[in-house]
Design a protein around this motif. Structure first.
Motif, PDB file in Angstrom:
ATOM      1  N   GLY A 176       0.824  -1.200   0.000  1.00  0.00           N
ATOM      2  CA  GLY A 176       0.000   0.000   0.000  1.00  0.00           C
ATOM      3  C   GLY A 176       0.856   1.247   0.000  1.00  0.00           C
ATOM      4  O   GLY A 176       2.088   1.185  -0.043  1.00  0.00           O
ATOM      5  N   ARG A 177       0.205   2.401   0.057  1.00  0.00           N
ATOM      6  CA  ARG A 177       0.935   3.664   0.060  1.00  0.00           C
ATOM      7  C   ARG A 177       0.206   4.677   0.933  1.00  0.00           C
ATOM      8  O   ARG A 177      -1.027   4.668   1.031  1.00  0.00           O
ATOM      9  CB  ARG A 177       1.113   4.195  -1.355  1.00  0.00           C
ATOM     10  N   THR A 178       0.988   5.551   1.563  1.00  0.00           N
ATOM     11  CA  THR A 178       0.483   6.562   2.476  1.00  0.00           C
ATOM     12  C   THR A 178       1.170   7.885   2.147  1.00  0.00           C
ATOM     13  O   THR A 178       2.393   7.901   1.951  1.00  0.00           O
ATOM     14  CB  THR A 178       0.798   6.174   3.934  1.00  0.00           C
ATOM     15  N   PRO A 179       0.438   8.995   2.057  1.00  0.00           N
ATOM     16  CA  PRO A 179       1.078  10.283   1.785  1.00  0.00           C
ATOM     17  C   PRO A 179       2.211  10.566   2.776  1.00  0.00           C
ATOM     18  O   PRO A 179       2.082  10.318   3.979  1.00  0.00           O
ATOM     19  CB  PRO A 179      -0.068  11.283   1.947  1.00  0.00           C
ATOM     20  N   LEU A 180       3.324  11.073   2.260  1.00  0.00           N
ATOM     21  CA  LEU A 180       4.506  11.349   3.090  1.00  0.00           C
ATOM     22  C   LEU A 180       4.364  12.743   3.701  1.00  0.00           C
ATOM     23  O   LEU A 180       4.710  13.751   3.089  1.00  0.00           O
ATOM     24  CB  LEU A 180       5.776  11.253   2.241  1.00  0.00           C
ATOM     25  N   THR A 181       3.844  12.784   4.916  1.00  0.00           N
ATOM     26  CA  THR A 181       3.633  14.044   5.629  1.00  0.00           C
ATOM     27  C   THR A 181       4.696  14.200   6.714  1.00  0.00           C
ATOM     28  O   THR A 181       5.470  13.277   7.006  1.00  0.00           O
ATOM     29  CB  THR A 181       2.244  14.071   6.279  1.00  0.00           C
ATOM     30  N   ASP A 182       4.721  15.380   7.353  1.00  0.00           N
ATOM     31  CA  ASP A 182       5.690  15.641   8.419  1.00  0.00           C
ATOM     32  C   ASP A 182       5.532  14.662   9.570  1.00  0.00           C
ATOM     33  O   ASP A 182       6.489  14.394  10.310  1.00  0.00           O
ATOM     34  CB  ASP A 182       5.531  17.073   8.934  1.00  0.00           C
ATOM     35  N   MET A 207       8.974   7.740  -1.575  1.00  0.00           N
ATOM     36  CA  MET A 207       8.989   8.256  -2.951  1.00  0.00           C
ATOM     37  C   MET A 207       8.893   9.769  -2.866  1.00  0.00           C
ATOM     38  O   MET A 207       7.839  10.316  -2.529  1.00  0.00           O
ATOM     39  CB  MET A 207       7.818   7.685  -3.744  1.00  0.00           C
ATOM     40  N   ARG A 208      10.019  10.436  -3.120  1.00  0.00           N
ATOM     41  CA  ARG A 208      10.066  11.899  -3.120  1.00  0.00           C
ATOM     42  C   ARG A 208      10.441  12.362  -4.534  1.00  0.00           C
ATOM     43  O   ARG A 208      11.529  12.053  -5.016  1.00  0.00           O
ATOM     44  CB  ARG A 208      11.090  12.420  -2.123  1.00  0.00           C
ATOM     45  N   PHE A 209       9.566  13.074  -5.176  1.00  0.00           N
ATOM     46  CA  PHE A 209       9.818  13.535  -6.535  1.00  0.00           C
ATOM     47  C   PHE A 209      10.671  14.802  -6.516  1.00  0.00           C
ATOM     48  O   PHE A 209      10.446  15.698  -5.691  1.00  0.00           O
ATOM     49  CB  PHE A 209       8.493  13.826  -7.257  1.00  0.00           C
ATOM     50  N   TYR A 232       5.076  10.059  -1.190  1.00  0.00           N
ATOM     51  CA  TYR A 232       4.401   9.054  -0.373  1.00  0.00           C
ATOM     52  C   TYR A 232       5.383   8.038   0.184  1.00  0.00           C
ATOM     53  O   TYR A 232       6.556   7.994  -0.208  1.00  0.00           O
ATOM     54  CB  TYR A 232       3.306   8.346  -1.184  1.00  0.00           C
ATOM     55  N   VAL A 233       4.893   7.225   1.105  1.00  0.00           N
ATOM     56  CA  VAL A 233       5.642   6.071   1.612  1.00  0.00           C
ATOM     57  C   VAL A 233       4.988   4.818   1.062  1.00  0.00           C
ATOM     58  O   VAL A 233       3.784   4.615   1.207  1.00  0.00           O
ATOM     59  CB  VAL A 233       5.628   6.021   3.157  1.00  0.00           C
ATOM     60  N   ARG A 234       5.778   3.996   0.388  1.00  0.00           N
ATOM     61  CA  ARG A 234       5.298   2.683  -0.039  1.00  0.00           C
ATOM     62  C   ARG A 234       5.627   1.691   1.074  1.00  0.00           C
ATOM     63  O   ARG A 234       6.742   1.649   1.559  1.00  0.00           O
ATOM     64  CB  ARG A 234       5.975   2.258  -1.344  1.00  0.00           C
ATOM     65  N   TRP A 235       4.631   0.929   1.504  1.00  0.00           N
ATOM     66  CA  TRP A 235       4.866  -0.071   2.538  1.00  0.00           C
ATOM     67  C   TRP A 235       4.406  -1.440   2.047  1.00  0.00           C
ATOM     68  O   TRP A 235       3.485  -1.551   1.246  1.00  0.00           O
ATOM     69  CB  TRP A 235       4.169   0.291   3.852  1.00  0.00           C
ATOM     70  N   ALA A 236       5.084  -2.460   2.503  1.00  0.00           N
ATOM     71  CA  ALA A 236       4.708  -3.828   2.138  1.00  0.00           C
ATOM     72  C   ALA A 236       4.981  -4.734   3.324  1.00  0.00           C
ATOM     73  O   ALA A 236       6.064  -4.679   3.911  1.00  0.00           O
ATOM     74  CB  ALA A 236       5.502  -4.304   0.924  1.00  0.00           C
ATOM     75  N   MET A 237       4.001  -5.538   3.697  1.00  0.00           N
ATOM     76  CA  MET A 237       4.199  -6.522   4.754  1.00  0.00           C
ATOM     77  C   MET A 237       4.196  -7.909   4.136  1.00  0.00           C
ATOM     78  O   MET A 237       3.248  -8.287   3.431  1.00  0.00           O
ATOM     79  CB  MET A 237       3.122  -6.431   5.835  1.00  0.00           C
TER      80      MET A 237
END
Length: 374
Positions: A176-182, A207-209, A232-237
């Motif tokens: 999944g993916r989650t917006p990369l916030t502070d 993922m930072r463009f 965003y942050v891509r995460w995988a379990m």
């Protein structure tokens, strides 16, 4: 020369772009009802071979755009416990180029002829050496070469090499993916590392463009339209082999394994976009015995699907695309016959493709002990 490419994944699209740039006609046939029918937007790390391959398949006028929508990858590859304490190291830090799959796919789609809702039902090699592809809901298409770039369940492979079948490792993973916030700045050391606990492994990647893709395209390549995506942050379990998920949603399947974990890790999963989170199985395809030479060949996961723990699936598919592109240009220019060029491609592809599968399976037990590797 005319080439029919079955499958609109990264490998098939890169091949079509490369052929188009060389003046070779290429049509792409995709079984999905639309280009955006499935979400395909996770971050990838391209090694030097993979990045050079996709770059060489693209028109030079888009190279500046490509360079602007990627980021350098550099990670220590630590092993962390659920409270983010370092408990080991996976090995040498991994470097490369990070790209978003959805953004790269939109770039590769630009200017191509893609026929959607085109599920292949079979093909016929004609008396003149050409090949006619048959589809469930559209007219047949005839070409000099048919390329199966249609993934693990390849319909082209089912006819060309029916003895080559996928192997299910028994391992499942949720991505999944989650917006990369502070809020998630404190997780930076976990990006590129493995967090392990309760028999599972959680992998994170940022993922930072350099420039937001939509804005970069408007500035550098107005003929290209890219998605409006934020960092965003891509995460995988990775879950234990054959573990029960009790009909949970993708996010709940992950959270159910994270009781007592660091609150930022749990928040990362809780704030993920549920529409972009999914459960997948890890299946591999090992190249077996070569098929008889002819005007049909395979590319990418259709012939050498790897475990994602190897980090080499997209790289190997893009390598295929660039190699096949070069071989077909030789045939188109009369430097070699078509079948000889395809044979050259297959000999090299079988060798490095088999090694890519082996390498990915060698790394799987570190993330999922008990995986079925035979």
């Amino acid at each position: 020369m005319r080439v029919s490419v079955v499958g609109a994944g990264l490998g098939g699209l890169a091949l079509a772009q490369g052929l188009r740039g060389a003046g070779i006609e290429a049509d792409v046939f995709e079984r999905d009802p639309g280009i955006a029918a499935r979400f395909q937007g996770y971050r990838l790390v391209l090694n030097p071979i993979g990045f050079r391959a996709v770059r060489d398949c693209l028109p030079t006028r888009w190279h500046a755009l490509l360079d602007e929508i990627v980021m350098d990858a550099s990670a220590e590859q630590l092993i962390l416990d659920p409270q983010l304490n370092e408990i080991g190291r996976l090995g040498a830090g991994r470097t490369g180029i990070v790209v978003d799959r959805q953004v790269l796919r939109h770039l590769l789609l630009t200017g191509l002829t893609v026929h959607t809702d085109a599920a292949l039902t079979g093909y016929d090699v004609l008396a003149d050496g050409k090949v006619r592809a048959r589809f469930a809901r559209r007219d047949p298409a005839t070409a000099d070469l048919l390329v199966g770039a249609d993934g693990v369940t390849s319909a082209v492979r089912g006819v060309l090499s029916p003895q080559t079948t996928p192997t299910d490792t028994g391992v499942r993973f949720v991505i999944g993916r989650t917006p990369l916030t502070d809020e998630f700045a404190g997780l930076s050391k976990a990006y590129g590392s493995k967090i392990t606990g309760d028999g599972v492994s959680l992998l994170l990647g940022a993922m930072r463009f350099r420039t937001p893709p939509k804005q970069a395209a408007e500035q550098l390549a107005p003929d290209v339209t890219l998605p409006d995506i934020v960092d965003y942050v891509r995460w995988a379990m990775i879950l234990p082999p054959n573990g029960s998920l009790r009909d949970l949603t993708a996010q709940d399947a992950v959270l159910s394994r994270m009781e007592g974990w660091h609150p930022q890790l749990r928040a990362l999963i809780e704030q993920a976009d549920p529409d972009n989170s999914t459960l997948l199985s890890i299946r591999v395809v090992k190249p077996g015995e070569r098929w008889a030479s002819g005007p049909v060949t395979l590319l990418g996961d259709a012939i050498h699907a790897t475990s994602p723990t190897g980090g080499n699936g997209a790289n190997t598919a893009l390598r295929d695309a660039d190699l096949l592109r070069r071989c077909l240009i030789e045939a188109d220019e009369g430097r070699q016959g078509l079948l000889g060029s395809v044979d050259d491609y297959e000999r090299k592809m079988f060798e490095y493709g088999a090694e890519a599968v082996r390498s990915s399976l060698d790394k799987l037990p570190a993330f999922a002990p008990g995986a079925k590797l035979s």
